[in-house]
Each structure stands twice: as structure tokens, then as C-alpha cells.
Design an enzyme around this catalytic site. Sequence first.
Site, short mmCIF file in Angstrom:
data_model
loop_
_atom_site.label_atom_id
_atom_site.label_comp_id
_atom_site.label_asym_id
_atom_site.label_seq_id
_atom_site.Cartn_x
_atom_site.Cartn_y
_atom_site.Cartn_z
N GLY A 73 -8.60 -28.66 17.95
CA GLY A 73 -9.97 -29.30 17.99
C GLY A 73 -9.04 -30.19 18.76
N SER A 105 -7.33 -34.00 19.48
CA SER A 105 -6.62 -35.59 18.95
C SER A 105 -6.76 -36.22 17.80
CB SER A 105 -5.69 -35.90 20.12
OG SER A 105 -4.98 -36.75 19.95
N THR A 126 -9.72 -36.07 16.10
CA THR A 126 -9.78 -35.19 14.37
C THR A 126 -8.09 -34.76 13.97
OG1 THR A 126 -12.22 -34.36 15.26
CG2 THR A 126 -10.69 -34.02 13.50
N GLU A 180 -3.88 -28.28 16.54
CA GLU A 180 -3.55 -27.70 18.17
C GLU A 180 -4.73 -28.49 18.43
OE1 GLU A 180 -1.68 -25.71 18.26
OE2 GLU A 180 -1.54 -24.78 16.56
N CYS A 192 -8.63 -26.86 26.66
CA CYS A 192 -7.13 -28.33 26.54
C CYS A 192 -6.16 -27.74 27.36
CB CYS A 192 -7.09 -27.68 25.14
SG CYS A 192 -6.33 -26.10 24.58
#
EC number: 1.2.1.71
Length: 488
Positions: free
Chosen positions: A223, A225, A227, A246, A280
Site C-alpha cells: 500500500g 508509503s 500507511t 511494499e 507503484c
Amino acid sequence: MSHAAQFINGQWLEGQGALFSSLDPAKNSVIWQANAADAKQVDLAVNSAREAYYVWADLSFAERLAVVKNFALQLEANKEQLAQTIGLETGKPLWETRTEVAAMIGKVAISEKAYLERTGTVENPMPQGKAFIRHKAHGVVAIFGPYNFPGHLPNGHIIPALLAGNAVVFKPSELTPLVAELTLKLWQQAGLPAGVINLVQGEVETGKALASHRGIDGLFFTGSSRTGHFIHQQFAGQPGKILALEMGGNNPLIVKDVADTKAAVHDIIQSAFISSGQRCTCARKLFLSADQQGDLILAQLIKATQAIKIGHFDDEDQPFMGSMISEAAALSMVAAQQQLVSLGGKILVELKHIAGTGFVTPGIIDCTDVKDFPDDEHFGPLLKVFRFTDFDAAIALGNDTSFGLSAGLLSDNQADYEHFLRRIRAGIVNWNRPITGASSAAPFGGIGASGNHRASAFYAADYCAYPVASVELEQVSLPTSLSPGLVL
Ligand SMILES: NC(=O)C1=CN([C@@H]2O[C@H](COP(=O)(O)OP(=O)(O)OC[C@H]3O[C@@H](n4cnc5c(N)ncnc54)[C@H](O)[C@@H]3O)[C@@H](O)[C@H]2O)C=CC1
Ligand SMILES: O=C(O)CCC(=O)N[C@@H](CCC(=O)O)C(=O)O
């Protein structure tokens, strides 16, 4: 429209938390609604996973693999329904969502290979016995998924976690609960014992209740950065728990000395605008030489970007880009563009929002003269261009980010690539290929704010189990010689 959307201990239960909805982002219409799991239900899910863990981990690898292979069969049998569901809920075109489901199916064989190669059992003979290296599951692991690949990316944690013998509590993105519900029904049909996988649906409160639960042994997160950093802080002081993060990227792509400028434009577009920029790995910063070739590539890129077809996920004549995940996400891209303009950016192709929907057109903005360029991941189709005269300066600007996920060089010069590979800081570095579309057969992860050195994909096996080293003799026996000073 609420229904039993929590899957706990093999039962579908009504949530006891707040009502929340999922929208078709192309139309802003409600397609799913249910009550979230509250903290008590999260607790129930963790406890049921704990009970099931002992049963599941006691099975042999072959027995666990057989159930996981049943899941692949379920995916195969329901692949079109799942691809349609992902398209409806995320806005991604069917050509992409069909690839996503294929990646989910492919994950099973790849994870089997990874388990055996990276975490299998090694037996070494010793004079009087044997030495073993084995791997054991952590126990109960919480898995958090993002919305952009609501099937494939959680699946990339779930399959290796289950193969290793863990029990799972899965918290999907609140933007894609319908995909999660369908996926769990397929797990149920695959014959996974009750409690081995549990689904807790909900918004941030549900996520917080799971991430902070004392009963989990680990947490695998894909998710944002923001969080990921929050969860990392929450995990502080718990070195005994495994945390795999990740997260996002602010990824550079440099173009230098290419003969085929059309091919370069193709790779730039595949890098920047695929999935409406919601990967991402997408290129966020494009470095073009400040010369005639850079001008030519930019002109071709602008023309090709303006011609990109945008449309509904199920249009017969398939678009390249579908809707973004929500109207809020689309508006955040408009805001990002405005901010860059206020800092000195010059719009080359304007990113435009189609009101009342999640659709935006792709945008390009020249940021060469932007001062104090913000190091934010703009998770959408807005490409920032920088013109350069010096290759090392371009690499330095590419590295000028707290992130370090993907990076690429388009150049016909091998020496330039070798130099780039040595200097650039990223976990995925490509040469003359788009920087999206990473292989599940390779490690996948970044450095800096992109991850915590627990690469996923092929290396997910590593964080799903811990090594146990054993020296084993069948009988207690005296050594051939005693240590000095010992008399028996
Ligand atoms: N490195 C990688 O492998 C990938 C990274 N991403 C990144 O994911 C992001 C897009 O996904 P999003 O769904 O927006 O991510 P997000 O961070 O908003 O949400 C991810 C998950 O965390 C949960 N969550 C949110 N706040 C939480 C909190 N305070 N405590 C516990 N759980 C919480 C959400 O409900 C969701 O299940 C982008 O930044 C993208 O770069 C996406 C795909 C792959
Ligand atoms: O996890 C894997 O099996 C491989 C990694 C992967 O699929 N990456 C994709 C999507 C990830 C993203 O960018 O959101 C990619 O590199 O395009």
C-alpha cells in the site's frame, strides 16, 4: 443492501461496524455495501486463525499445496467473472484485468518453486548424525492489500503465506471489497479448512484494529508509503514480529541516445500511463536530453499521449486507460498538477478530469524549472519531464527522492546502462524496457521509503517462514573425546 461480508472461521458474518460502500468509479454508482468488521470481529478472526494454524501447519507441504492448487483451479474456472469484477470495481480495462487474474493463477506454481528453492529443507550428513535446515511458519499473519491490483497483490502474500503453513487474516482495500469477497468465495470452494484464511472488511478503523492486534505474529502490507510508515511505527518495540512493507515509488526514467524514438515513446507510455498511472512501478519523472533528439521524443510523446484512448472497462473497443479508482483520486491528480504549476511547472499536455467520474486524461508537465520539487508519489497519469545536459546530473536527480522502487534507462549505449545500474538506487532497474510489468519470478521490492528490505514476489517465501537449524542424533551418545577438564 448490507450483507454478510466478513468471512471468519469458515462462516460469512454480518459486520458489526459502520456501513461502507464500494463504487463503480466510472459512474460513481454504488455496487457493494456492507457493515465493516469491528474490533471484536477482528479479534474473533485472529483467534480463529490461531486455532486453525496448528491444524494447517501440521499438514505436509504436499497437502497444503494440493489445497492451494485447488484454488488455482477455482480461479481458472471463474477467471472471466473475476476479471469483470476487478474491471467494474477499479475501472481497469478488461485486457488488463484478465492479465491480473492470469498472474494470480501463475502465482501458485511460482510460489511452490520459491518455497522449495528458498525455504525448503536441507539435510547434511554428520559423522554421528545429521544436520538440518528447515523452515517454519510464523503463525497468524495479517495481510493488507491495495486497490490497484486487488486480486494479484494480496494474492502475492496470501499464497506463499499459506504454502509455508501460516494462517491468514486478510484486510483488503476498502475501495475493492467486492473483489475480495469473490476471491474468498473461491478459497472456500477450494476446500481450505475453516479459519485458515479469514476476511475482515472495513475502512481504516478495521485496518488499525488488525494491525495493532497483539495476537498476530506478522504483517505483510502492500500500500501507500504513508500507511506503511504508520504501521512501522506501530510495530516499534516488537522485534519478534515479522513486518514486510511494499510501498510506493517516485520512479525515474532516463532517455539518452536512442535510434528508435518511436520505440522509446512506447516504453515511456507503458511506464507512465498503464493502469491510468496507478502502479507503484510507474515512471513519475522522465529525463530527456536538452537537445534535438530530446525535442523530437517529446513532440512524439505529446502526440501519442493526446491520442491515448480512454474508456469504460468493458468497452468492446478496449481503451488503453480506464477510470481511476475514484473521483477523489482523479481530483487529487488535478490538485497535484495545479501545485506543480504554482511551483513553476509548464503544462505540455493538460491532465483533465471528467466531472462526476474517476476519469482523467493523461498529463505531461515540464518541471525542469520547478524549485523545491515535492517528493510525493502522484499515483495517477501525470508525467513530470526534466530536460538534462549531463547524464550524471540526471541520475542524481533521479536519485533525489526518499523512495527507491523502480528506475529505467532507454539508451542504445551499453556503457551508459552499466554506469546507470551502478549509480541508481532502486530495487527494480530496467534497460530498454518499460519499468512497469515486473515478473513474479523475480524479487519485487524497493529501498528507502519504498519498503523495509523484505522484497516480495519470488522472495515472498523468505518473509513467510523462519529458518530452524537442527543437529540430530538418534541416540544420546558420548562424543569421541571429552572437553578438557571433564571427567565422567
Ligand atoms: N510496492 C508495491 O508492491 C506496491 C505498492 N503500492 C502502493 O499502494 C498505494 C496505493 O494503494 P492504496 O490502497 O491507496 O494504499 P493504502 O495505504 O491507502 O491502503 C492499503 C491498505 O492499508 C489499509 N490502511 C489504511 N490506513 C491504515 C491504517 N492507519 N492502519 C492499518 N491499515 C490501514 C487500507 O485499508 C488498505 O487495506 C500506492 O502508494 C502504491 O504505490 C501498490 C501496489 C504495489
Ligand atoms: O508481485 C509480483 O508477482 C510481481 C510484481 C508485479 O506484479 N508488479 C506489477 C504491479 C505492481 C504495481 O506496480 O502496483 C508491476 O510491476 O507492474
